[in-house]
Design a protein around this motif. Sequence first.
Motif, PDB file in Angstrom:
ATOM      1  N   LEU A  26       0.328  -1.049   0.624  1.00  0.00           N
ATOM      2  CA  LEU A  26      -0.065   0.158  -0.185  1.00  0.00           C
ATOM      3  C   LEU A  26       0.896   1.380   0.316  1.00  0.00           C
ATOM      4  O   LEU A  26       0.481   1.836  -0.750  1.00  0.00           O
ATOM      5  CB  LEU A  26      -0.767  -0.090   1.394  1.00  0.00           C
ATOM      6  CG  LEU A  26      -1.423   1.078   1.374  1.00  0.00           C
ATOM      7  CD1 LEU A  26      -2.622   1.713  -0.235  1.00  0.00           C
ATOM      8  CD2 LEU A  26      -2.611   1.032   2.336  1.00  0.00           C
ATOM      9  N   LYS A  27       1.961   0.711   0.891  1.00  0.00           N
ATOM     10  CA  LYS A  27       2.861   2.632   0.617  1.00  0.00           C
ATOM     11  C   LYS A  27       3.671   2.181  -0.175  1.00  0.00           C
ATOM     12  O   LYS A  27       3.239   3.641  -0.794  1.00  0.00           O
ATOM     13  CB  LYS A  27       4.150   1.828   1.693  1.00  0.00           C
ATOM     14  CG  LYS A  27       3.241   2.834   3.370  1.00  0.00           C
ATOM     15  CD  LYS A  27       4.293   2.330   4.340  1.00  0.00           C
ATOM     16  CE  LYS A  27       3.772   2.758   5.478  1.00  0.00           C
ATOM     17  NZ  LYS A  27       5.539   2.362   6.386  1.00  0.00           N
ATOM     18  N   GLU A  28       3.553   1.879  -1.907  1.00  0.00           N
ATOM     19  CA  GLU A  28       4.479   1.801  -2.423  1.00  0.00           C
ATOM     20  C   GLU A  28       3.305   2.146  -3.815  1.00  0.00           C
ATOM     21  O   GLU A  28       3.728   2.905  -4.410  1.00  0.00           O
ATOM     22  CB  GLU A  28       4.679   0.465  -3.087  1.00  0.00           C
ATOM     23  CG  GLU A  28       5.521  -0.316  -2.506  1.00  0.00           C
ATOM     24  CD  GLU A  28       6.198  -1.304  -2.526  1.00  0.00           C
ATOM     25  OE1 GLU A  28       5.353  -2.063  -3.348  1.00  0.00           O
ATOM     26  OE2 GLU A  28       7.829  -1.970  -2.651  1.00  0.00           O
ATOM     27  N   TYR A  33       1.359   7.066  -6.935  1.00  0.00           N
ATOM     28  CA  TYR A  33       0.431   8.275  -7.853  1.00  0.00           C
ATOM     29  C   TYR A  33       0.679   9.068  -6.836  1.00  0.00           C
ATOM     30  O   TYR A  33       0.560  10.460  -7.358  1.00  0.00           O
ATOM     31  CB  TYR A  33      -0.915   7.375  -6.113  1.00  0.00           C
ATOM     32  CG  TYR A  33      -1.274   6.426  -7.936  1.00  0.00           C
ATOM     33  CD1 TYR A  33      -1.923   6.376  -8.398  1.00  0.00           C
ATOM     34  CD2 TYR A  33      -2.416   5.281  -6.467  1.00  0.00           C
ATOM     35  CE1 TYR A  33      -2.345   5.076  -9.130  1.00  0.00           C
ATOM     36  CE2 TYR A  33      -2.722   3.617  -7.661  1.00  0.00           C
ATOM     37  CZ  TYR A  33      -2.889   4.368  -8.532  1.00  0.00           C
ATOM     38  OH  TYR A  33      -3.059   2.866  -9.027  1.00  0.00           O
ATOM     39  N   ALA A  34       1.027   9.345  -5.954  1.00  0.00           N
ATOM     40  CA  ALA A  34       1.574  10.477  -4.966  1.00  0.00           C
ATOM     41  C   ALA A  34       2.270  11.534  -6.411  1.00  0.00           C
ATOM     42  O   ALA A  34       2.515  12.396  -7.073  1.00  0.00           O
ATOM     43  CB  ALA A  34       2.248  10.519  -4.042  1.00  0.00           C
ATOM     44  N   SER A  35       3.616  10.105  -6.658  1.00  0.00           N
ATOM     45  CA  SER A  35       4.562  11.500  -7.412  1.00  0.00           C
ATOM     46  C   SER A  35       3.604  11.918  -8.818  1.00  0.00           C
ATOM     47  O   SER A  35       4.301  12.458  -9.494  1.00  0.00           O
ATOM     48  CB  SER A  35       5.703   9.603  -7.872  1.00  0.00           C
ATOM     49  OG  SER A  35       6.224  10.898  -8.943  1.00  0.00           O
ATOM     50  N   ILE A  36       2.505  10.681  -9.297  1.00  0.00           N
ATOM     51  CA  ILE A  36       2.259  10.620 -10.826  1.00  0.00           C
ATOM     52  C   ILE A  36       1.109  11.999 -10.472  1.00  0.00           C
ATOM     53  O   ILE A  36       1.344  13.018 -11.710  1.00  0.00           O
ATOM     54  CB  ILE A  36       1.139   9.516 -10.996  1.00  0.00           C
ATOM     55  CG1 ILE A  36       2.351   8.610 -11.436  1.00  0.00           C
ATOM     56  CG2 ILE A  36       0.756  10.047 -12.162  1.00  0.00           C
ATOM     57  CD1 ILE A  36       0.739   7.532 -11.856  1.00  0.00           C
ATOM     58  N   ALA A  37       0.490  12.249  -9.278  1.00  0.00           N
ATOM     59  CA  ALA A  37      -0.266  14.222  -9.294  1.00  0.00           C
ATOM     60  C   ALA A  37       0.881  14.675  -8.922  1.00  0.00           C
ATOM     61  O   ALA A  37       0.822  15.540  -9.296  1.00  0.00           O
ATOM     62  CB  ALA A  37      -0.868  14.117  -7.672  1.00  0.00           C
TER      63      ALA A  37
END
Length: 107
Positions: A26-28, A33-37
């Motif tokens: 889940l952390k990965e 997704y944080a990187s994509i955003a």
Amino acid sequence: MDKESKLEEEILASFERDEWRSVPSLKEEIARYASIASTSLAKDKPVNIRISSRDLEDIQAKAAEEGIPYQTLMASVLHKYVTGRLIETPPSPTPRSIRTARKRAAG
């Protein structure tokens, strides 16, 4: 052979055929997704526009109501527009429209 033993053998055979793959934690997934955003929402180009002082005052007032900087509000509105997510709602009174209405009523 009972159902459970048969299922266990099928699972073991599937594993031995290398059909099993690890799934990201889940952390990965959150980090991905944080990187994509972060990449897609990066503000990397400055833009200068001219707008009327009245419109700027109204934008600043709306931003103050929302508790965000007015430039952030402007960028958000533009982003929603270009992505087709800007939803038009009935206009709420602005400080300018309230002043205009009061002047008309008094006149």
